[in-house]
Design an enzyme around this catalytic site. Structure first.
Site, PDB file in Angstrom:
ATOM      1  N   SER A 663       0.811  -1.217   0.000  1.00 25.11           N
ATOM      2  CA  SER A 663       0.000   0.000   0.000  1.00 25.11           C
ATOM      3  C   SER A 663       0.842   1.263   0.000  1.00 25.11           C
ATOM      4  O   SER A 663       0.305   2.351  -0.231  1.00 25.11           O
ATOM      5  CB  SER A 663      -0.934   0.009   1.220  1.00 25.11           C
ATOM      6  OG  SER A 663      -0.191   0.083   2.413  1.00 25.11           O
ATOM      7  N   LYS A 706      -6.123   5.201   7.947  1.00 29.15           N
ATOM      8  CA  LYS A 706      -4.951   5.942   7.456  1.00 29.15           C
ATOM      9  C   LYS A 706      -5.239   7.433   7.366  1.00 29.15           C
ATOM     10  O   LYS A 706      -4.422   8.274   7.783  1.00 29.15           O
ATOM     11  CB  LYS A 706      -4.528   5.383   6.096  1.00 29.15           C
ATOM     12  CG  LYS A 706      -3.976   3.958   6.168  1.00 29.15           C
ATOM     13  CD  LYS A 706      -3.652   3.418   4.795  1.00 29.15           C
ATOM     14  CE  LYS A 706      -3.076   2.002   4.881  1.00 29.15           C
ATOM     15  NZ  LYS A 706      -2.783   1.417   3.572  1.00 29.15           N
TER      16      LYS A 706
END
Length: 819
Positions: A663, A706
């Site tokens: 990611s 996030k």
């Protein structure tokens, strides 16, 4: 999809795209008390179809494995289907063990109609008590004593008559039969007198006469020996006659009582055969009932050779009693050990030894579930030594064999009970995680033959017009099951929104019922603190906040390190080759986002992109794959027809643990492009997303955590309005951000940018257009791609100059310069 301004720059997402709200007015109730609890299963059509099939089919091997994560209501779902199906199954038979009179170490099993086992047990107990009273009375009766006395007198007369006849014959032959301490002897009589010849007179007789008399005496002694040899036979005949009398008397006492029991169980051949064996054994062992004093209720005095009261062998051990069962049983075994599944034989300590009999046989879960359903957790079964093998053997053989574990493994050879195996007819439903199911399929060849039906529980359900009312009823059902306060429309709407957050999807709702149940309990407690009659949205929000607060000590410690600049993270300014990447840390059931500084350094080299994390074995395989993709992207875009004369190093700064996942590959690529083009990157922006070799940004997990993790750092240092997060455009549908993040975006203090390509992302980070290749394949010189291509070309030329021969390099010097 992302929107762009006239220059092609990606615009931040609108507030509506960051969070899907549930309109309370769309819920058809005022409080959850107005709606009925769920009667059907919600959101599991595939699993429901599998359970209906698996529970209903009766063929061999179609047992069910229910796979799903813990907390999804697996037990309640399976039990509901089992209860519905069990209502249509007949009540199973009672299971009993009785003494085997031919082979005592192998108790026999009786399968009887429901309720018959207890009746037979009570009848046998009453029979024993009656016989313990009746048989002593029969043997003490005058009739019996008279008949026995006659037999004994008859038998006593036989030796007496034999000796009387012998004495008569001896006298006829002139001898007297005398009894002495050493036995019977014969002595000659004086002629015409009843007196014995004196020894001296005997010596005066002629030798021929003495020899004749001696021969006669020997003949009489032979007759005595014959009589003596016949006496044991006469005694044996007496014992046989007495035994025959005893059997006759016992049979008269027992027959009519057992005949009454026979008539009661005439339709059960197995019971009739057992009663025949009982009758024969009682007749053979009538002495066990005699000479023990007055019978006491439940008393069975005396001891058999194995240390057990002898009359225990007439008991009936009712292993399973279904007299009160309305239908087939449903059994859940919480501790599926070997003995808890297949049963056991217990022992009693007596006189320093362990003794047992069939009365100490105890059932297992397979016996209890016989004729019905057995519910087990796969992890617990697999975690118990040999329990899994015992379960498979029972299902394969359709029998339950009760034996000790050491005996089953052949480790113990001592003599013990070997109960007759019981026929097994049960449906087993195993509950376990998907990983266990796949491992069993891969490594146990018998598993697929025994568990042919898989019920795969979905962890999400659609959030649409059809699913919303059902989810609201699920919430109401959970609240009512717990006895909680009802939820208002607003409270239910907030729980629904949290269900979408748990699913990380605006179009899906989480089926993790344990999480919902915990949230409702905490919201009810918050409502109680506020003396509220219903659970409203603020109570739900307080419960959510409290859950986070209890779990976020580590997150707070990391943020403290960032704010105190122990962990270096910039949220303002611009720096070349430096990007804020985002990762997710999972601790127990709590996950939070953490920003990490990613830096890139470039230099002249041979086309290597070095992943420092991998070099020191801190990078996982997925992270290494992402870095290798970067090399493929650079070579395909900028050096398709010439060598890539570049060496680069990428690293997660201040990373002291393992790094895995791809990611951060887009962030690493942005840092790399920034370092090559020597363009500063805005530090107020953080990046997440994976990238492929074509430069497309791909979806990742944990997007909400996030964004919130970087937002918390920016807010702590002061929001400027220029800060935000770049996410993959394909992750927009997964956004269910916290309300404070949504509010900050609404006021223009924070931004979330959806990017679909690396070019869109680098343009946002640098403020310079990425640039599009012209017909000749070149990029505008002031664009990011143009600067990257120019820098790589310069590095290539430098590499070529270093690789040129020394003579060629000298020939390029100006004339006369060497003088």
């Amino acid at each position: 999809m992302a929107t762009h301004d006239p220059t092609g720059t990606v615009l931040p997402l609108p507030v509506a795209a960051l969070y899907r709200r549930c309109d309370p007015d769309a819920l058809p109730f005022d409080t959850t008390t107005d709606i009925e609890p769920l009667a059907d299963v919600v959101g599991q059509p595939r699993a429901v179809a599998a359970l209906q099939f698996g529970v209903g089919i009766g063929h061999e091997g179609f047992n069910v494995f229910v796979l799903g994560a813990p907390g999804m209501g697996r037990h309640a779902l399976v039990r509901r289907f089992l209860e519905d199906q069990a209502k249509h199954r007949p009540v199973p038979q009672d299971l009993c063990y009785v003494h085997n009179f031919e082979q005592p170490h192998k108790p026999r099993v009786l399968c009887l109609p429901a309720g018959t086992g207890v009746a037979l047990r009570d009848d046998m107990r009453e029979l024993v008590e009656d016989l313990r009273a009746a048989l002593p009375a029969m043997f003490e009766s005058e009739e019996y004593q008279t008949r026995r006395h006659v037999l004994e007198e008859e038998m006593k007369e036989r030796p007496e008559q034999a000796f009387a006849d012998l004495n008569h014959r001896a006298r006829e032959r002139g001898f007297a039969m005398l009894r002495t301490p050493v036995g019977l002897v014969f002595a000659p009589l004086q002629p015409g007198k009843e007196e014995v010849i004196e020894p001296d007179a005997f010596k005066q007789l002629p030798e021929d006469e003495r020899k004749r008399l001696q021969t006669e005496i020997e003949s009489l002694q032979t007759d005595v020996q014959k009589i003596l040899r016949q006496m044991p036979r006469w005694e044996r005949e007496l014992r046989d006659a007495v035994r025959k009398l005893d059997r006759e008397v016992t049979d008269n006492a027992v027959a009519h009582q057992i005949d009454e029991i026979r008539a009661k169980y005439a339709a059960l051949p197995a019971v009739i055969a057992y009663l025949d064996s009982v009758q024969a054994d009682v007749i053979d062992n009538a002495g066990d009932f005699v000479g023990q004093g007055e019978p006491q209720p439940g008393a069975e005095g005396g001891q058999s050779p194995d240390g057990q009261p002898p009359l225990r062998r007439y008991r009936v051990n009712v292993l399973i009693d279904h007299s009160a069962s309305p239908h087939g049983p449903i059994v859940y075994e919480d501790n599926p050990t070997f003995t808890n599944l297949v049963g056991r034989v217990e022992y009693i300590a007596q006189m320093g030894a362990l003794v047992t009999d069939f009365n100490l046989i105890k059932p297992g879960a397979l016996h209890q579930a016989n004729g019905g359903y057995l519910l087990l957790e796969a992890r617990k079964v697999l975690g118990q030594p040999y329990a899994w093998e015992a379960l498979k053997r029972a299902l394969q053989s359709h029998q339950v064999r009760i034996e000790a574990l050491g005996q089953a493994l052949g480790l113990v050879s001592t003599v013990s009970l070997e109960p007759e195996p019981l026929p097994l007819d049960t449906k087993v439903a195993l509950i376990g995680e998907p990983l266990l199911y796949y491992l069993l399929c891969a490594y146990d060849p018998e598993f697929s033959q025994l568990f042919k039906v898989v019920a795969d529980l979905d962890d999400r359900m659609p959030w649409d017009d059809a699913g919303l009312p059902d989810y609201a009823r699920l919430i109401a059902t959970l609240a009512k099951r717990r006895g909680l306060r009802p939820l208002s429309r607003g409270g239910a709407a907030r729980v629904i929104e949290h269900g979408a957050r748990m699913a990380d999807d605006q179009a899906r709702l989480s089926m993790f019922q344990e999480g919902l149940d915990n949230l409702l309990c905490e919201a009810d407690w918050q409502a109680a603190r506020g003396a509220a009659d219903v659970i409203d949205a603020p109570h739900v929000q307080q419960a959510i906040d409290a859950q986070v607060y209890r779990s976020d000590r580590l997150r707070a410690r990391i943020h403290e390190g960032i704010l105190r600049e122990t962990i270096l993270i910039d949220v303002t300014g611009a720096v070349p080759g430096q990007v804020n990447g985002l990762s997710v840390i999972q601790i127990g059931n709590f996950a939070f986002g953490q920003p990490s500084r990613i830096t890139a350094v470039v230099r002249l080299g041979k086309g290597d992109v070095v992943d420092i994390e991998r070099q020191v074995e801190l990078g996982g395989p997925l992270h290494s794959k992402g870095v290798l993709i970067l090399s493929g992207f650079l070579g395909a875009r900028y050096a398709a027809d010439r060598p890539l004369a570049l060496s680069a190093s990428l690293v997660f700064e201040q990373s002291y643990g393992g790094v895995d996942g791809d990611s951060a590959s887009s962030a690493e690529l942005y840092a790399l492009l920034s370092a090559i083009a020597d363009l500063p990157v805005r530090q107020g922006l953080a990046v997440t997303g994976s990238v492929n070799q074509r430069g497309q940004v791909q979806a990742i997990g944990g997007v909400n955590e996030k964004i919130e993790g970087f937002f918390d750092v920016c807010r702590a240092r002061g929001l400027t309005g220029d800060q935000g997060v770049l996410i993959p455009a394909s992750n927009v549908k997964h956004l269910m951000l916290r309300h404070d993040v949504v509010d900050a975006v609404a006021t223009g203090q924070f931004n979330v940018y959806p990017v679909a390509t690396v070019d869109e992302g680098i343009a946002l980070l640098t403020g310079v257009a990425a640039g599009t290749a012209g017909p000749d394949g070149t990029y505008p010189p002031d664009s990011v791609n143009g600067r990257v291509a120019a820098r790589l070309h310069a590095l290539g030329e430098a590499a070529r100059a270093f690789q040129a021969p020394p003579a060629a390099a000298a020939g390029e010097a100006p004339a006369g310069s060497a003088g």
